[in-house]
Scaffold this motif. Sequence first.
Motif, PDB file in Angstrom:
ATOM      1  N   UNK A 157       0.813  -1.228   0.000  1.00  0.00           N
ATOM      2  CA  UNK A 157       0.000   0.000   0.000  1.00  0.00           C
ATOM      3  C   UNK A 157       0.841   1.270   0.000  1.00  0.00           C
ATOM      4  N   UNK A 158       1.958   1.222   0.716  1.00  0.00           N
ATOM      5  CA  UNK A 158       2.811   2.398   0.884  1.00  0.00           C
ATOM      6  C   UNK A 158       3.258   2.997  -0.457  1.00  0.00           C
ATOM      7  N   UNK A 159       3.493   2.109  -1.435  1.00  0.00           N
ATOM      8  CA  UNK A 159       3.936   2.566  -2.768  1.00  0.00           C
ATOM      9  C   UNK A 159       2.869   3.424  -3.445  1.00  0.00           C
ATOM     10  N   UNK A 160       1.626   3.320  -2.969  1.00  0.00           N
ATOM     11  CA  UNK A 160       0.534   4.065  -3.605  1.00  0.00           C
ATOM     12  C   UNK A 160       0.062   5.250  -2.768  1.00  0.00           C
ATOM     13  N   UNK A 161       0.861   5.636  -1.775  1.00  0.00           N
ATOM     14  CA  UNK A 161       0.499   6.790  -0.940  1.00  0.00           C
ATOM     15  C   UNK A 161       1.350   7.999  -1.313  1.00  0.00           C
ATOM     16  N   UNK A 162       0.730   9.189  -1.319  1.00  0.00           N
ATOM     17  CA  UNK A 162       1.493  10.426  -1.484  1.00  0.00           C
ATOM     18  C   UNK A 162       2.336  10.622  -0.224  1.00  0.00           C
ATOM     19  N   UNK A 163       3.228  11.617  -0.276  1.00  0.00           N
ATOM     20  CA  UNK A 163       4.132  11.864   0.875  1.00  0.00           C
ATOM     21  C   UNK A 163       3.381  12.010   2.196  1.00  0.00           C
ATOM     22  N   UNK A 164       2.271  12.747   2.141  1.00  0.00           N
ATOM     23  CA  UNK A 164       1.506  12.959   3.381  1.00  0.00           C
ATOM     24  C   UNK A 164       0.319  11.993   3.469  1.00  0.00           C
ATOM     25  N   UNK A 165       0.298  11.017   2.569  1.00  0.00           N
ATOM     26  CA  UNK A 165      -0.855  10.118   2.474  1.00  0.00           C
ATOM     27  C   UNK A 165      -1.021   9.222   3.694  1.00  0.00           C
ATOM     28  N   UNK A 166      -2.259   8.798   3.892  1.00  0.00           N
ATOM     29  CA  UNK A 166      -2.608   7.982   5.061  1.00  0.00           C
ATOM     30  C   UNK A 166      -3.237   6.660   4.639  1.00  0.00           C
ATOM     31  N   UNK A 167      -2.997   5.643   5.441  1.00  0.00           N
ATOM     32  CA  UNK A 167      -3.699   4.370   5.264  1.00  0.00           C
ATOM     33  C   UNK A 167      -4.573   4.158   6.492  1.00  0.00           C
ATOM     34  N   UNK A 168      -5.853   3.872   6.302  1.00  0.00           N
ATOM     35  CA  UNK A 168      -6.746   3.581   7.428  1.00  0.00           C
ATOM     36  C   UNK A 168      -7.506   2.299   7.128  1.00  0.00           C
ATOM     37  N   UNK A 169      -7.445   1.341   8.043  1.00  0.00           N
ATOM     38  CA  UNK A 169      -8.152   0.072   7.834  1.00  0.00           C
ATOM     39  C   UNK A 169      -8.894  -0.346   9.094  1.00  0.00           C
ATOM     40  N   UNK A 170      -9.895  -1.202   8.901  1.00  0.00           N
ATOM     41  CA  UNK A 170     -10.552  -1.846  10.036  1.00  0.00           C
ATOM     42  C   UNK A 170     -10.264  -3.333   9.918  1.00  0.00           C
ATOM     43  N   UNK A 171     -10.134  -3.995  11.047  1.00  0.00           N
ATOM     44  CA  UNK A 171      -9.870  -5.438  11.016  1.00  0.00           C
ATOM     45  C   UNK A 171     -10.447  -6.092  12.251  1.00  0.00           C
ATOM     46  N   UNK A 172     -10.739  -7.364  12.138  1.00  0.00           N
ATOM     47  CA  UNK A 172     -11.115  -8.113  13.333  1.00  0.00           C
ATOM     48  C   UNK A 172      -9.955  -8.035  14.315  1.00  0.00           C
ATOM     49  N   UNK A 173     -10.262  -7.801  15.580  1.00  0.00           N
ATOM     50  CA  UNK A 173      -9.214  -7.585  16.584  1.00  0.00           C
ATOM     51  C   UNK A 173      -8.204  -8.733  16.655  1.00  0.00           C
ATOM     52  N   UNK A 174      -8.663  -9.957  16.314  1.00  0.00           N
ATOM     53  CA  UNK A 174      -7.753 -11.096  16.475  1.00  0.00           C
ATOM     54  C   UNK A 174      -6.731 -11.217  15.343  1.00  0.00           C
ATOM     55  N   UNK A 175      -6.923 -10.470  14.247  1.00  0.00           N
ATOM     56  CA  UNK A 175      -5.983 -10.593  13.119  1.00  0.00           C
ATOM     57  C   UNK A 175      -4.670  -9.894  13.454  1.00  0.00           C
ATOM     58  N   UNK A 176      -3.580 -10.506  13.006  1.00  0.00           N
ATOM     59  CA  UNK A 176      -2.256 -10.020  13.420  1.00  0.00           C
ATOM     60  C   UNK A 176      -1.713  -8.955  12.468  1.00  0.00           C
ATOM     61  N   UNK A 177      -2.444  -7.845  12.331  1.00  0.00           N
ATOM     62  CA  UNK A 177      -1.982  -6.790  11.431  1.00  0.00           C
ATOM     63  C   UNK A 177      -0.906  -5.870  12.024  1.00  0.00           C
ATOM     64  N   UNK A 178      -0.942  -5.589  13.351  1.00  0.00           N
ATOM     65  CA  UNK A 178       0.057  -4.653  13.876  1.00  0.00           C
ATOM     66  C   UNK A 178       1.509  -4.972  13.493  1.00  0.00           C
ATOM     67  N   UNK A 179       1.977  -6.233  13.580  1.00  0.00           N
ATOM     68  CA  UNK A 179       3.360  -6.488  13.176  1.00  0.00           C
ATOM     69  C   UNK A 179       3.640  -6.119  11.712  1.00  0.00           C
ATOM     70  N   UNK A 180       2.657  -6.346  10.840  1.00  0.00           N
ATOM     71  CA  UNK A 180       2.844  -6.010   9.421  1.00  0.00           C
ATOM     72  C   UNK A 180       2.905  -4.494   9.258  1.00  0.00           C
ATOM     73  N   UNK A 181       1.999  -3.797   9.937  1.00  0.00           N
ATOM     74  CA  UNK A 181       1.980  -2.332   9.869  1.00  0.00           C
ATOM     75  C   UNK A 181       3.293  -1.753  10.398  1.00  0.00           C
ATOM     76  N   UNK A 182       3.789  -2.359  11.465  1.00  0.00           N
ATOM     77  CA  UNK A 182       5.045  -1.906  12.076  1.00  0.00           C
ATOM     78  C   UNK A 182       6.204  -2.036  11.093  1.00  0.00           C
ATOM     79  N   UNK A 183       6.206  -3.146  10.356  1.00  0.00           N
ATOM     80  CA  UNK A 183       7.276  -3.400   9.392  1.00  0.00           C
ATOM     81  C   UNK A 183       7.203  -2.435   8.222  1.00  0.00           C
ATOM     82  N   UNK A 184       5.984  -2.155   7.751  1.00  0.00           N
ATOM     83  CA  UNK A 184       5.817  -1.381   6.512  1.00  0.00           C
ATOM     84  C   UNK A 184       5.826   0.128   6.724  1.00  0.00           C
ATOM     85  N   UNK A 185       5.341   0.568   7.887  1.00  0.00           N
ATOM     86  CA  UNK A 185       5.194   2.011   8.110  1.00  0.00           C
ATOM     87  C   UNK A 185       6.021   2.409   9.327  1.00  0.00           C
ATOM     88  N   UNK A 186       6.530   3.629   9.288  1.00  0.00           N
ATOM     89  CA  UNK A 186       7.360   4.086  10.397  1.00  0.00           C
ATOM     90  C   UNK A 186       6.571   4.073  11.698  1.00  0.00           C
TER      91      UNK A 186
END
Length: 341
Positions: A296-325
């Motif tokens: 997703x990051x490749x498709x964001x402008x410099x000030x661009x934002x990514x916002x998602x909703x997910x089931x709480x049990x899905x392990x997205x935080x580690x992926x987000x941590x890796x991809x975004x500062x």
Amino acid sequence: MSVLTNPSLLLLRNSEELKGKSILVVNFVQDGFLNELKTLNPQSKITAFSYNHANGEFAKNISGIDVTISHTINSGDYDLVILYYPKSKPELLMALDNIRAVISKDAELLVVGENKSGVKSIEKQLAGKAEFSNKIDSAKHCVLYSFSELTINSAFDISTYHKEFTVCVSDIEYTAVSIPGVFNHGALDAGTKILLENAPNLKHGKVLDFGCGAGLIATFLGLKNPALTFTCSDVSALAAYATTQTLKLNNVNGEAILSDGLNSIVGKFDLIISNPPFHTGIATDYSVAESFLTHAKQHLTKAGKLTIVANSFLKYPPILETQFDSYHTVFKNNKFAVYSS
């Protein structure tokens, strides 16, 4: 040669049934079946139809096969139709109506599916619409049925399947259009509602609504801030069609495109927003969502934002941590979390 799935193996075990001049395969799967079918019918016209763009990408290079990805099956005077039984029953009933509008009067319909898919109810679903039905074979937890002397539909019009419903979130109310086979058909799901209640308030710019379903996210944001423009993407032609109807109905400035993940997405966006698809079955598969977050990051402008909703049990935080500062949790309860980065 791709490995064959069990439904395809059952079909090929009955190869004498797989003969026709103009053959239509509906809801085909990503395996070697179409190649085998062409070998059995070297002179025949074979059309492979799917509502799913990823299936289309898989099949587009198979020689001698016409591949159609759309929300409607076009007429072809087919004398043999092979239908892989789908997961969604409303989608199945719509497809059967569509099939009965594009066949020749002496056409044969073969329906194959895994026992757990609900295929055993097909005879009931076609009751009164076919003179003859026959359970041909069963093996590998699959069943194959044949139907003939089907009642022909003079035409098929998908607009008769439109389901309009009202969406009401945070003081914004609008009408959306859905059709069978679209995610959470005809209703606002809990996850998307929480996402909209916690969506960033962007005044202008370009927004990508990824996995758009019936276009509920883009329409909500577009009514809130009319200066936004939207690209809405989904792997399903049914979803892209429903989104187009919903945007048009609400005069929101956007377009719906077919994309397998982010593969067909070009350009950069000020906001990418999504209730990303994941599959819960025996095992939770969130490879589509994982790949989406990774790229997703490749498709964001410099000030661009990514916002998602997910089931709480899905392990997205580690992926987000890796991809975004950095990312933060905007909202969390015992069922859902909204993350923004």
